[in-house]
Motif scaffolding. Structure first.
Motif, PDB file in Angstrom:
ATOM      1  N   UNK A 120       0.952  -1.284   0.027  1.00 29.17           N
ATOM      2  CA  UNK A 120      -0.026   0.261  -0.112  1.00 29.17           C
ATOM      3  C   UNK A 120       0.930   1.217   0.037  1.00 29.17           C
ATOM      4  N   UNK A 121       0.845   1.993  -1.190  1.00 26.85           N
ATOM      5  CA  UNK A 121       1.602   3.249  -1.285  1.00 26.85           C
ATOM      6  C   UNK A 121       0.604   4.450  -1.276  1.00 26.85           C
ATOM      7  N   UNK A 122       1.255   5.700  -1.113  1.00 25.27           N
ATOM      8  CA  UNK A 122       0.337   6.845  -1.149  1.00 25.27           C
ATOM      9  C   UNK A 122      -0.267   7.134  -2.417  1.00 25.27           C
ATOM     10  N   UNK A 123       0.251   6.414  -3.364  1.00 25.30           N
ATOM     11  CA  UNK A 123      -0.369   6.946  -4.801  1.00 25.30           C
ATOM     12  C   UNK A 123      -1.014   5.544  -5.372  1.00 25.30           C
ATOM     13  N   UNK A 124      -0.585   4.485  -5.271  1.00 24.62           N
ATOM     14  CA  UNK A 124      -1.216   3.310  -5.743  1.00 24.62           C
ATOM     15  C   UNK A 124      -0.994   2.071  -4.935  1.00 24.62           C
ATOM     16  N   UNK A 125      -1.705   1.155  -5.228  1.00 25.99           N
ATOM     17  CA  UNK A 125      -1.619  -0.197  -4.243  1.00 25.99           C
ATOM     18  C   UNK A 125      -1.151  -1.293  -5.402  1.00 25.99           C
ATOM     19  N   UNK A 126      -0.582  -2.307  -4.689  1.00 22.97           N
ATOM     20  CA  UNK A 126      -0.457  -3.281  -5.448  1.00 22.97           C
ATOM     21  C   UNK A 126      -0.602  -4.837  -4.781  1.00 22.97           C
ATOM     22  N   UNK A 127      -1.288  -5.682  -5.501  1.00 24.18           N
ATOM     23  CA  UNK A 127      -1.531  -7.210  -4.942  1.00 24.18           C
ATOM     24  C   UNK A 127      -0.572  -7.852  -5.724  1.00 24.18           C
ATOM     25  N   UNK A 128       0.191  -8.691  -5.112  1.00 25.95           N
ATOM     26  CA  UNK A 128       1.026  -9.553  -5.908  1.00 25.95           C
ATOM     27  C   UNK A 128       0.773 -11.177  -5.288  1.00 25.95           C
ATOM     28  N   UNK A 129       0.436 -11.969  -6.364  1.00 29.64           N
ATOM     29  CA  UNK A 129       0.175 -13.351  -5.990  1.00 29.64           C
ATOM     30  C   UNK A 129       0.759 -14.393  -6.747  1.00 29.64           C
ATOM     31  N   UNK A 130       1.651 -14.771  -6.104  1.00 25.60           N
ATOM     32  CA  UNK A 130       2.754 -15.663  -6.850  1.00 25.60           C
ATOM     33  C   UNK A 130       2.137 -16.975  -7.565  1.00 25.60           C
ATOM     34  N   UNK A 131       0.887 -17.443  -7.088  1.00 28.51           N
ATOM     35  CA  UNK A 131       0.389 -18.540  -7.558  1.00 28.51           C
ATOM     36  C   UNK A 131      -0.707 -18.019  -8.686  1.00 28.51           C
TER      37      UNK A 131
END
Ligand SMILES: NC(=O)c1ccc[n+]([C@@H]2O[C@H](COP(=O)([O-])OP(=O)(O)OC[C@H]3O[C@@H](n4cnc5c(N)ncnc54)[C@H](O)[C@@H]3O)[C@@H](O)[C@H]2O)c1
Length: 362
Positions: free
Chosen positions: A255-266
């Motif tokens: 969670x960043x101040x500008x954007x958010x990322x979801x990383x799902x390695x599966x």
């Protein structure tokens, strides 16, 4: 002095193998249990390497690999590799407690070393190995495979390029059913993955950790650990590690101040970037805040389909031939060991907030 993307510097001597530095590096692989065969397969395919020998104390495991690769010489004797002038480097995939003694012997014999994560079982051992490698002008590289994972590198670029803004927090789950290890806790087994990734993404080691764990199946071997990490930058992270979970999860939220990322390695869409956030305009009057929530596009960047271990072993060979510090540097490996030691110290003191030992000076 050369510098890699982690901000670590090489020792200034460069790592050289003599004048014939474009020749493939002749690597012997030691430890052919669960993971070692993956090293053999990737080194076999890698143009910059030749598999000079395979070694396991267990003849059954040696026979299994030699039936697949009949042309590769095999031995049960680690010491015989040390005397072999056709071996430039040794790749070690043996249990953690054996890492330091085997690495030390290899470095003393003048061999470059790739050793599976974690670099060693204690920071004292790891520090001694770093000193030995520097004194002998040899590459010592811990196998932090995820630093070569294309999704992890994509996220690192998003963070480094400021796309996510300030990183507020990271939350990660690495859980599945098994494999229980006989000699290490889940923090020593799975923790190196998340700790090396966080170090690579944030370019800083946490200042403090708190940890809580339980040995559910074998009382003295924790198989679930919840870890909280604090960073000087203000970022915080939560890492959940477990060998006891009904389904495999490799999921991280950034969670960043500008954007958010979801990383799902599966997932086959491993990285999703959310243009989501909250705006806090200046309050119109004291004590009045009107937050506006933003839920914009979700972008799934194209991710190259390369095998991380192949890229990692290529970096090892190029470090030997070219003198650059590998991305998975020995210094990073030492910092990861210090992070896990801080987790153990927190656990030993009822989950107290524990300082992580000082960083390696750049
Ligand atoms: N990078 C990754 O994603 C990843 C994944 C799994 C395991 N690992 C690491 O790989 C290493 C090995 O794990 P594993 O699960 O394959 O272990 P394992 O127990 O399945 O295999 C270890 C092998 O080493 C051999 N061995 C032990 N001491 C030896 C010696 N002195 N000389 C020769 N052979 C010896 C054993 O006979 C065994 O076959 C560990 O450090 C682990 O953390 C890394």
């Amino acid at each position: 002095m050369s510098q890699n993307g982690n901000g670590f510097h090489s020792n200034g001597n460069g790592f050289h193998r003599g004048s014939d530095s474009n020749a493939p590096v002749r690597v012997a692989v030691v430890g052919l249990g669960y993971w070692g065969p993956n090293l053999v397969r990737n080194l076999y395919e890698l143009p910059e390497a030749r598999v000079a020998a395979v070694c396991d104390a267990d003849t059954n495991r040696l026979d299994t690999i030699q039936s697949r690769y009949p042309a590769i010489p095999g031995t049960t004797s680690f010491d015989s590799l040390l005397e072999d002038p056709t071996v430039d480097a040794i790749a070690i995939a043996t249990p953690v407690s054996t890492h330091a003694p085997l690495c030390a012997k290899a470095l003393e014999a003048g061999k470059h070393v790739f050793v599976e994560k974690p670099l060693a079982a204690t920071s004292e051992e790891a520090e001694a190995l770093l000193a030995l490698a520097a004194a002998n002008d040899l590459v010592l590289m811990p196998g932090h495979t995820f630093l070569y994972s294309p999704p992890v590198v994509t996220i690192r670029d998003l963070i480094a390029n400021g796309v996510l803004g300030d990183i507020y927090f990271i939350s990660t789950s690495r859980v599945n059913l098994g494999l229980h290890q006989a000699d290490v806790s889940v923090a020593w087994d799975l923790g190196p993955h998340d700790f090396s990734i966080l170090r690579y993404w944030l370019e800083e080691t946490p200042s403090h950790v708190t940890a809580l764990s339980r040995g559910c199946v074998i009382p003295h071997i924790p198989d679930v650990t919840f870890i909280n990490l604090e960073f000087e930058s203000g970022a915080i992270a939560h890492v959940e590690l477990s060998w006891l979970s009904p389904s495999k999860l490799r999921r991280t939220t950034i969670v960043g101040s500008e954007k958010m990322v979801v990383y799902d390695d599966t997932s086959n869409e491993p990285v999703r970037v959310f243009d989501s956030g909250v705006n806090l305009p200046n309050p119109e009057s004291f004590g009045e805040y009107r937050l506006t929530y933003r839920t914009g596009d979700i972008v799934s960047p194209h991710i190259a389909a390369s095998e991380p271990l192949f890229l990692e072993l290529g970096d090892f060979c190029r470090a030997i031939n070219g003198g650059e510090t590998p991305r998975s540097s020995a210094e990073l490996g030492l910092e990861v060991v210090r992070m896990i030691e801080a987790v153990d110290a927190s656990l030993a003191d009822d989950g107290s907030r524990t300082e992580v030992a000082a960083n390696v000076p750049a």
